[in-house]
Design a protein around this motif. Structure first.
Motif, mmCIF file in Angstrom:
data_model
loop_
_atom_site.group_PDB
_atom_site.id
_atom_site.type_symbol
_atom_site.label_atom_id
_atom_site.label_comp_id
_atom_site.label_asym_id
_atom_site.label_seq_id
_atom_site.Cartn_x
_atom_site.Cartn_y
_atom_site.Cartn_z
ATOM 1 N N LYS A 1 0.798 -1.164 -0.036
ATOM 2 C CA LYS A 1 0.050 0.112 -0.050
ATOM 3 C C LYS A 1 0.723 1.276 -0.049
ATOM 4 N N LEU A 2 1.275 1.742 -0.964
ATOM 5 C CA LEU A 2 2.101 2.782 -1.302
ATOM 6 C C LEU A 2 1.448 3.888 -2.323
ATOM 7 N N PRO A 3 1.924 4.967 -2.196
ATOM 8 C CA PRO A 3 1.431 5.927 -2.946
ATOM 9 C C PRO A 3 1.808 5.806 -4.327
ATOM 10 N N GLY A 4 0.643 5.850 -5.220
ATOM 11 C CA GLY A 4 0.946 5.670 -6.903
ATOM 12 C C GLY A 4 1.035 4.426 -7.128
ATOM 13 N N ILE A 5 0.638 3.209 -6.289
ATOM 14 C CA ILE A 5 0.848 1.738 -6.740
ATOM 15 C C ILE A 5 0.188 1.325 -7.749
ATOM 16 N N ARG A 6 -1.007 1.891 -7.911
ATOM 17 C CA ARG A 6 -2.072 1.665 -8.920
ATOM 18 C C ARG A 6 -1.474 1.927 -10.336
ATOM 19 N N ILE A 7 -0.802 3.249 -10.387
ATOM 20 C CA ILE A 7 -0.158 3.590 -11.679
ATOM 21 C C ILE A 7 1.065 2.500 -11.956
ATOM 22 N N THR B 1 -0.130 -0.588 -13.587
ATOM 23 C CA THR B 1 -0.387 -0.574 -14.609
ATOM 24 C C THR B 1 0.837 -0.566 -15.811
ATOM 25 N N ILE B 2 2.028 0.211 -15.322
ATOM 26 C CA ILE B 2 3.152 0.236 -16.111
ATOM 27 C C ILE B 2 3.572 -1.010 -16.387
ATOM 28 N N MET B 3 3.521 -1.754 -15.268
ATOM 29 C CA MET B 3 4.222 -3.266 -15.147
ATOM 30 C C MET B 3 3.200 -4.187 -15.852
ATOM 31 N N PHE B 4 2.156 -3.928 -16.209
ATOM 32 C CA PHE B 4 1.256 -4.954 -16.720
ATOM 33 C C PHE B 4 1.275 -4.428 -18.393
ATOM 34 N N LEU B 5 1.857 -3.375 -18.628
ATOM 35 C CA LEU B 5 1.781 -2.865 -20.304
ATOM 36 C C LEU B 5 2.535 -3.707 -21.229
ATOM 37 N N PRO B 6 3.703 -4.315 -20.762
ATOM 38 C CA PRO B 6 4.257 -5.232 -21.816
ATOM 39 C C PRO B 6 3.491 -6.589 -22.019
ATOM 40 N N ALA B 7 2.736 -7.031 -21.215
ATOM 41 C CA ALA B 7 1.813 -8.096 -21.371
ATOM 42 C C ALA B 7 0.956 -7.869 -22.363
ATOM 43 N N VAL B 8 0.461 -6.733 -22.827
ATOM 44 C CA VAL B 8 -0.616 -6.755 -23.876
ATOM 45 C C VAL B 8 -0.162 -6.364 -25.075
ATOM 46 N N LEU B 9 1.318 -6.388 -25.415
ATOM 47 C CA LEU B 9 1.643 -6.033 -26.507
ATOM 48 C C LEU B 9 2.039 -7.284 -27.568
ATOM 49 N N VAL C 1 15.820 -15.611 -24.883
ATOM 50 C CA VAL C 1 14.306 -15.757 -24.890
ATOM 51 C C VAL C 1 13.750 -15.824 -23.585
ATOM 52 N N VAL C 2 14.516 -16.302 -22.417
ATOM 53 C CA VAL C 2 13.950 -16.191 -21.088
ATOM 54 C C VAL C 2 14.162 -14.846 -20.542
ATOM 55 N N LEU C 3 15.080 -14.155 -20.991
ATOM 56 C CA LEU C 3 15.302 -12.594 -20.595
ATOM 57 C C LEU C 3 13.908 -11.817 -21.172
ATOM 58 N N ILE C 4 13.580 -12.171 -22.437
ATOM 59 C CA ILE C 4 12.448 -11.532 -22.951
ATOM 60 C C ILE C 4 10.940 -11.887 -22.249
ATOM 61 N N GLY C 5 10.788 -12.970 -21.954
ATOM 62 C CA GLY C 5 9.790 -13.608 -21.133
ATOM 63 C C GLY C 5 9.869 -12.564 -19.707
ATOM 64 N N LEU C 6 11.011 -12.592 -18.998
ATOM 65 C CA LEU C 6 11.054 -11.877 -17.972
ATOM 66 C C LEU C 6 10.440 -10.637 -18.047
ATOM 67 N N TRP C 7 10.602 -9.776 -19.047
ATOM 68 C CA TRP C 7 10.066 -8.528 -19.338
ATOM 69 C C TRP C 7 8.383 -8.391 -19.352
ATOM 70 N N SER C 8 7.940 -9.679 -19.649
ATOM 71 C CA SER C 8 6.582 -9.726 -19.801
ATOM 72 C C SER C 8 5.795 -10.484 -18.702
ATOM 73 N N ILE C 9 6.103 -10.387 -17.536
ATOM 74 C CA ILE C 9 5.569 -11.422 -16.466
ATOM 75 C C ILE C 9 4.592 -10.639 -15.980
ATOM 76 N N GLY C 10 3.950 -9.577 -16.506
ATOM 77 C CA GLY C 10 3.042 -8.570 -15.869
ATOM 78 C C GLY C 10 1.358 -9.623 -15.749
ATOM 79 N N THR C 11 1.325 -10.325 -16.648
ATOM 80 C CA THR C 11 0.210 -11.069 -16.356
ATOM 81 C C THR C 11 -0.140 -11.943 -15.507
ATOM 82 N N GLY C 12 1.441 -12.907 -15.295
ATOM 83 C CA GLY C 12 1.137 -13.675 -13.879
ATOM 84 C C GLY C 12 1.428 -12.781 -12.632
ATOM 85 N N ALA C 13 2.164 -11.731 -12.786
ATOM 86 C CA ALA C 13 2.012 -10.850 -11.465
ATOM 87 C C ALA C 13 0.521 -10.436 -11.002
ATOM 88 N N ILE C 14 -0.240 -10.144 -12.208
ATOM 89 C CA ILE C 14 -1.635 -9.565 -11.748
ATOM 90 C C ILE C 14 -2.340 -10.779 -11.072
#
Length: 323
Positions: free
Chosen positions: A122-128, A131-139, A184-197
């Motif tokens: 629970k930190l200030p601006g955590i919702r933003i 959103t930023i961390m999830f953006l790579p997952a929708v590309l 390829v694993v490194l690229i997958g790490l950049w797109s872990i937003g779906t699993g994190a959500i």
């Protein structure tokens, strides 16, 4: 005297067997309702038979033939399967895919959970930040691959960053057979937003009173994580694990963009689906490609069923605790 009388008493006869009730004939209105139901369901039934059941049966038949679009199919039995296991390219594709699964899937699970724990604060601006961390997952996967082709060049941003931190001889990444799969694993790490959500949703469903009781008993954050958080989110762990394995087996677009149709340097990026596509659409061996597809499906099904069958040993089920 008593024994003689008892001997003359006939044994009790078994009760007569219950007669089955006569089968009731459906009335005219019921038959009309049944026909109407089939009529309304017929588009779905026809679609399923045409686009699902039919292609499945056809692929089984094709896997037993030698067929290209330029010539009629010739029945060869199990020769395609025999050729498959004798092929060095097939073994290489299996090795590349399993290496990615064994390295990538555990790493994605741990990194996704760690990121979810961070996003749960629970930190200030955590919702933003979420959103930023999830953006790579929708590309698009192709767009992500094109971006990383530039980042992983010998003089790209990744190697320049490594040189800044004192690594004078950074990896060759896509040009090196030893570093292609880690890339390829490194690229997958950049797109872990779906699993994190998904992990974040599981974390927010843990009852807060459990942490209060643990705090009263003197448990610290680490003890509370392993005693409360981890057991309570095991259903989420199972879901993300299955999704991760399925996704790791289905790598195609990123491998195609990074390594080309031939699978990169020395076949270092020749993932299973890329090898299947090459055999079917570049080499015109549709029967062999169908055999590859069926081996892929069977192996994936066995692995997933095994995980589901053993999940009751480590997945916490709240319904079992209720009377």
């Amino acid at each position: 005297m008593t024994a003689g009388v008892a001997a003359t008493v006939p044994p009790a006869s078994p009760p007569p067997a219950a007669r089955p009730e006569p089968r009731r004939r459906r009335t005219a209105s019921q038959r009309r309702e049944a026909r109407a139901g089939l009529l309304f369901a017929s588009p779905w039934l026809i679609g399923m038979l045409t686009f699902t059941v039919g292609p499945i049966v056809a692929s089984v038949v094709i896997s037993l033939t030698d067929w290209s679009l330029a010539s009629p199919p010739t029945f060869v039995g199990v020769d395609n399967y025999a050729d498959m296991f004798a092929s060095r390219d097939f073994r290489n594709s299996v090795t590349v895919t399993l290496t990615y699964v064994l390295i990538g899937v555990p790493l994605f699970q741990v990194a996704g959970l760690a990121l979810a724990l961070l996003l749960n604060l629970k930190l200030p601006g955590i919702r933003i930040f979420r959103t930023i961390m999830f953006l790579p997952a929708v590309l698009s996967g192709v767009a992500v691959a094109v971006l990383w082709v530039q980042l992983l060049r010998p003089e790209g941003a990744v190697n320049n960053t490594l040189r800044f931190f004192g690594i004078d001889d950074p990896p060759g990444w896509l040009a090196s057979p030893d570093w292609a799969v880690p890339a390829v694993v490194l690229i997958g790490l950049w797109s872990i937003g779906t699993g994190a959500i998904i992990y974040l949703a599981g974390l927010q469903n843990v009852p807060p009173e459990l942490y209060e009781v643990a705090r009263i008993d003197g448990a610290g954050p680490v003890r509370a994580f392993f005693s409360i958080t981890l057991p309570m989110i095991t259903p989420t762990l199972l879901f993300t694990l299955l999704n991760g394995i399925i996704g790791a087996f289905q790598v195609f677009d990123i491998a195609y963009v990074l390594g080309g149709s031939r699978g990169g340097s020395g076949g270092s990026l020749s993932f299973y689906l890329l090898y299947l596509w090459n055999e079917g659409f570049r080499n015109g061996r549709f029967g062999y490609a169908s055999a590859l597809a069926w081996v892929f499906v069977l192996v994936a099904a066995v692995l997933i069923v095994t995980i589901l069958k053993t999940s009751n040993r480590w997945v916490h089920d709240e319904s079992e605790e209720k009377p």
